[in-house]
Design a protein around this motif. Structure first.
Motif, PDB file in Angstrom:
ATOM      1  N   TYR A  88      55.388  17.061  75.457  1.00 20.26           N
ATOM      2  CA  TYR A  88      54.005  16.731  75.798  1.00 20.26           C
ATOM      3  C   TYR A  88      53.331  16.140  74.586  1.00 20.26           C
ATOM      4  O   TYR A  88      53.800  16.318  73.457  1.00 20.26           O
ATOM      5  N   ASP A  89      52.244  15.442  74.790  1.00 21.93           N
ATOM      6  CA  ASP A  89      51.518  14.943  73.633  1.00 21.93           C
ATOM      7  C   ASP A  89      50.026  15.259  73.692  1.00 21.93           C
ATOM      8  O   ASP A  89      49.271  14.856  72.822  1.00 21.93           O
ATOM      9  N   THR A 105      44.767  16.346  71.664  1.00 22.49           N
ATOM     10  CA  THR A 105      46.037  15.611  71.629  1.00 22.49           C
ATOM     11  C   THR A 105      46.935  16.330  70.627  1.00 22.49           C
ATOM     12  O   THR A 105      46.452  17.142  69.839  1.00 22.49           O
ATOM     13  N   GLY A 106      48.223  16.029  70.659  1.00 18.30           N
ATOM     14  CA  GLY A 106      49.166  16.668  69.738  1.00 18.30           C
ATOM     15  C   GLY A 106      49.694  17.970  70.313  1.00 18.30           C
ATOM     16  O   GLY A 106      49.572  18.242  71.497  1.00 18.30           O
ATOM     17  N   LYS A 107      50.309  18.752  69.425  1.00 24.48           N
ATOM     18  CA  LYS A 107      50.962  19.996  69.859  1.00 24.48           C
ATOM     19  C   LYS A 107      50.002  21.180  69.755  1.00 24.48           C
ATOM     20  O   LYS A 107      49.039  21.145  68.975  1.00 24.48           O
ATOM     21  N   ILE A 108      50.302  22.208  70.503  1.00 23.40           N
ATOM     22  CA  ILE A 108      49.449  23.397  70.479  1.00 23.40           C
ATOM     23  C   ILE A 108      49.539  24.072  69.109  1.00 23.40           C
ATOM     24  O   ILE A 108      48.546  24.556  68.581  1.00 23.40           O
ATOM     25  N   GLY A 109      50.731  24.070  68.527  1.00 25.99           N
ATOM     26  CA  GLY A 109      50.928  24.666  67.205  1.00 25.99           C
ATOM     27  C   GLY A 109      50.798  26.171  67.279  1.00 25.99           C
ATOM     28  O   GLY A 109      50.856  26.771  68.355  1.00 25.99           O
ATOM     29  N   ALA A 158      45.990  26.082  82.328  1.00 26.25           N
ATOM     30  CA  ALA A 158      46.289  25.195  81.202  1.00 26.25           C
ATOM     31  C   ALA A 158      47.317  24.154  81.635  1.00 26.25           C
ATOM     32  O   ALA A 158      48.057  24.349  82.609  1.00 26.25           O
ATOM     33  N   HIS A 159      47.360  23.070  80.874  1.00 26.79           N
ATOM     34  CA  HIS A 159      48.177  21.918  81.270  1.00 26.79           C
ATOM     35  C   HIS A 159      48.692  21.207  80.022  1.00 26.79           C
ATOM     36  O   HIS A 159      47.975  21.090  79.032  1.00 26.79           O
ATOM     37  N   SER A 160      49.942  20.771  80.047  1.00 27.78           N
ATOM     38  CA  SER A 160      50.435  19.916  78.968  1.00 27.78           C
ATOM     39  C   SER A 160      50.858  18.585  79.580  1.00 27.78           C
ATOM     40  O   SER A 160      51.456  18.554  80.658  1.00 27.78           O
ATOM     41  N   ARG A 161      50.527  17.503  78.880  1.00 23.05           N
ATOM     42  CA  ARG A 161      50.733  16.164  79.449  1.00 23.05           C
ATOM     43  C   ARG A 161      51.513  15.321  78.443  1.00 23.05           C
ATOM     44  O   ARG A 161      51.279  15.436  77.233  1.00 23.05           O
ATOM     45  N   TRP A 162      52.389  14.506  78.932  1.00 15.41           N
ATOM     46  CA  TRP A 162      53.104  13.581  78.050  1.00 15.41           C
ATOM     47  C   TRP A 162      52.914  12.166  78.561  1.00 15.41           C
ATOM     48  O   TRP A 162      53.388  11.808  79.626  1.00 15.41           O
ATOM     49  N   ALA A 163      52.223  11.351  77.776  1.00 17.85           N
ATOM     50  CA  ALA A 163      52.051   9.946  78.127  1.00 17.85           C
ATOM     51  C   ALA A 163      53.049   9.130  77.321  1.00 17.85           C
ATOM     52  O   ALA A 163      53.123   9.265  76.106  1.00 17.85           O
ATOM     53  N   THR A 164      53.841   8.336  77.986  1.00 16.38           N
ATOM     54  CA  THR A 164      54.773   7.484  77.242  1.00 16.38           C
ATOM     55  C   THR A 164      54.204   6.078  77.067  1.00 16.38           C
ATOM     56  O   THR A 164      54.678   5.331  76.245  1.00 16.38           O
ATOM     57  N   HIS A 165      53.229   5.701  77.849  1.00 10.53           N
ATOM     58  CA  HIS A 165      52.627   4.367  77.754  1.00 10.53           C
ATOM     59  C   HIS A 165      51.136   4.514  77.479  1.00 10.53           C
ATOM     60  O   HIS A 165      50.345   4.464  78.400  1.00 10.53           O
ATOM     61  N   GLY A 166      50.783   4.676  76.222  1.00 13.41           N
ATOM     62  CA  GLY A 166      49.359   4.721  75.856  1.00 13.41           C
ATOM     63  C   GLY A 166      48.632   5.882  76.507  1.00 13.41           C
ATOM     64  O   GLY A 166      49.237   6.779  77.093  1.00 13.41           O
ATOM     65  N   GLY A 167      47.331   5.835  76.364  1.00 16.87           N
ATOM     66  CA  GLY A 167      46.509   6.819  77.063  1.00 16.87           C
ATOM     67  C   GLY A 167      46.566   8.230  76.507  1.00 16.87           C
ATOM     68  O   GLY A 167      46.162   9.159  77.191  1.00 16.87           O
TER      69      GLY A 167
END
Ligand code: F6R
Length: 620
Positions: A48-49, A69-73, A90-99
């Motif tokens: 995720y990002d 943005t970034g990791k929860i750490g 809670a939600h984790s999202r990974w965008a591979t194309h911008g955004g």
């Protein structure tokens, strides 16, 4: 939007949708935010990002949202300052194309934060809905499709300030239901509201599992490990269903709003199985677990194996269907059925199966092979076969998954949670079951068990620290190469294809697998001085031919890495594997898994979360 732009847009959205993690809590504990964030960390393997959390304050009844943005750490909840509350998601999202922005991270809220939503999937008609809502005065903050859901649900609640908690929950449920009917595409939604302390979840194509803890405590997640430390009692949301968690649980059909009964299923995974333990990565942990997973896989009730074998023997055409690695397992199995049971088995990738629906009859049998049981393409193949009246079976790891529930009969491979994106232990367990089935079809179940028990104990000996060191030495030698090739023949040809997948996905080295005999029809032109070529050898009728192929490659400058039970003169480097007869595909793939892992680490890639890939591909 012009068609091409729309295509790119949906592709981008689809790639965002693949990997999202979802977890929610509703119960008596007042540290709901901490519970869901810790749960979200257990889903980090999905990649995720950006991430976010929403909590409904017990005090103000308002919903606070925190996203980054970034990791929860390392979680320091004091810094996050979230309210005390017993309802959070809670939600984790990974965008591979911008955004990748804070605004685009979930949760998303309607105007005034009345409705808050997290979402996995794509709302295909979101542009039209957004325009409609904007005309009605809704203000949008993000560029996501998800935000439309929050505004749309709010729109259906507009002007409605009902008295009484029960009625408010009912109205929220109805508004979510109305909104769901308007939104197109495969999705999973979780909805919270300031109106009441209930949470509503809905599924259309993207998995959601409800965990039932003690004393009216509930969890909802995209993956069981997110809440496994609290409960192993789960209920599955099926497509076109929604659930209201409100101290108790009530499931409904989205189309007609009617109640649906659910069974509570006990999951047999232990929380520690879903942790890395002493290993640096899940991938190496799962490779090492193969010391025992093959034993577990073949420890099946004889009655079940014989029922499946009998169905294969009686079917007018058996189709083995899977995607990616599972597809390669199916291919290897077709060689085993041919050799051991003298039976022809059809093999198709999930995405290609619908093209063959013309041959499917009500006496056909489709066996879906899958780790997750949620792969959209394989599920679609099952749906296509079902429509034609075919019998459905599955060989699957995740119990209670969509495939498990859809099949008439299921064999669970019992590999335990597989968290690294690259499949390892599930692969060899699937191979073991299919090998056993081939023997069972031939009326030689006991012989099959003997072969596999022997292979399993040899694997236990093989996976020792010296072996790992030896493969790591080889990885250092080849870590800078641009391309590598893998060849095999017979049942090891599909394993050459699978080897290439393993190398590609975690090392990012260009790798391709070929049938040894195909080399001289084209691919041999790719070999130049020093090109590494892995040769998978079985001590059977294919041995001398594949060694000849290795000699041809060597004559063109290739660097030959032999994976074989015995040393051959042509090998520049020999990786020894036990001589286990028809279990050869199982033992031959393991050193390649190790090599791929070592290459990933040496090349500073994260083997657990390869770029652009998802563990469970729930969109087509
Ligand atoms: C590669 C890999 C994938 C999966 C494929 C199907 O290492 O894991 O190719 O095999 O996405 O997934 P399942 O088995 O969950 O249906």
């Amino acid at each position: 939007m012009p068609q091409l732009a729309r295509l790119f847009f949906y592709e981008a959205l689809a790639s965002l949708a693949l990997m999202c993690g979802i977890i929610a809590y509703k119960g008596k504990r007042t540290n709901a935010a901490e519970i869901v964030l810790k749960g979200l960390k257990k889903l980090e393997y999905r990649g995720y990002d950006s991430w976010g959390v929403a909590v409904r304050s017990n005090h103000t009844k308002q919903i606070s949202i925190y996203k980054r943005t970034g990791k929860i750490g390392e979680l320091n909840l004091k810094n996050i300052k979230l309210p005390v509350g017993n309802l959070a998601m809670a939600h984790s999202r990974w965008a591979t194309h911008g955004g990748v922005t804070q605004k685009n991270a979930h949760p998303h809220a309607s105007c005034g934060n009345r409705i808050v939503v997290i979402h996995n999937g794509i709302i295909e008609n979101f542009l039209a809905l957004k325009k409609e809502l904007q005309k009605k005065g809704h203000k949008f903050i993000s560029e996501t499709d998800t935000e439309v859901a929050a505004h749309l649900i709010e729109e259906y609640l507009k002007g409605l300030r009902v008295e009484g908690r029960g009625l408010r929950v009912q109205k929220l449920k109805e508004a979510v239901q109305k909104a769901l009917k308007r939104m197109e595409g495969r999705s999973a939604f979780l909805v919270m509201s300031t109106d009441c302390d209930a949470i509503v979840a809905a599924r259309r194509g993207s998995p959601l599992i409800i965990g039932k803890g003690q004393d009216g405590e509930y969890f909802i997640a995209s993956d069981i490990p997110a809440f496994l430390q609290y409960t192993n009692r789960v209920m599955y949301l099926d497509d076109n269903e929604m659930v209201v968690l409100d101290g108790g649980h009530e499931f409904y059909n989205v189309s007609d709003g009617k109640s649906v009964k659910k069974r509570i299923v006990e999951i047999h995974w232990k929380p520690e199985q879903a942790e890395k333990g002493r290993f640096p990565h899940f991938m190496i942990k799962e490779i090492m677990e193969q010391k025992e997973t093959i034993h577990r896989a073949i420890n099946q009730e004889e009655k079940l194996i014989m029922r499946v074998a009998d169905s294969i023997n009686k079917a007018f055409g058996t189709y083995l269907v899977g995607c990616g690695t599972a597809g390669k397992v199916c291919m290897a199995a077709s060689y085993l059925f041919s050799k051991i049971a003298k039976k022809h088995i059809n093999v198709e990738f999930g995405s290609e199966f619908p093209n063959f629906h013309h041959f499917i009859k009500n006496r056909s049998l489709l066996i879906a092979v899958s780790q997750s049981g949620e792969t959209a393409d394989t599920l679609e193949a099952m749906e296509v076969a079902r429509k034609k009246g075919a019998k459905l079976m599955t060989i699957v790891n995740v119990e209670g998954s969509s495939m498990d529930r859809m099949a008439d009969l299921a064999i669970h491979i019992k590999a335990g949670p597989e968290k690294a994106v690259a499949s390892t232990k599930a692969t060899t367990s699937q191979l073991a079951i299919l090998t056993l089935l081939a023997y069972a079809c031939a009326g030689k179940l006991n012989e099959g068990r003997k072969v596999l028990v022997e292979a399993a104990s040899q694997i236990n000996d093989m996976l020792n620290p010296r072996y790992e060191k030896y493969i790591s030495m080889l990885a250092r030698k080849i870590k800078h190469v641009e391309s590598m090739y893998v060849i095999g023949r017979g049942m090891n040809f599909p394993m050459a294809l699978e080897s290439a997948i393993k190398l590609q996905e975690v090392s990012y080295i260009h790798a391709e697998g070929f049938a040894g005999g195909e080399l001289k029809h084209g691919p041999i032109a790719l070999i130049s001085q020093g090109t590494p070529c892995i040769v998978l050898v079985a001590n059977d009728e294919t041995r001398s031919d594949v060694i000849s192929n290795a000699i041809e490659i060597k004559a063109r400058g290739g660097f030959i890495i032999g994976v074989a039970p015995q040393r051959e003169e042509v090998f520049d480097y020999w990786i020894r594997v036990p001589d286990v007869g028809n279990a050869s595909p199982i033992v031959n793939i393991i050193p390649v898994q190790l090599l791929a892992y070592q290459l990933a680490v040496l090349r500073k890639n994260n083997p657990d979360m390869p770029r652009n890939l998802a563990k469970s591909v729930t969109v087509k």
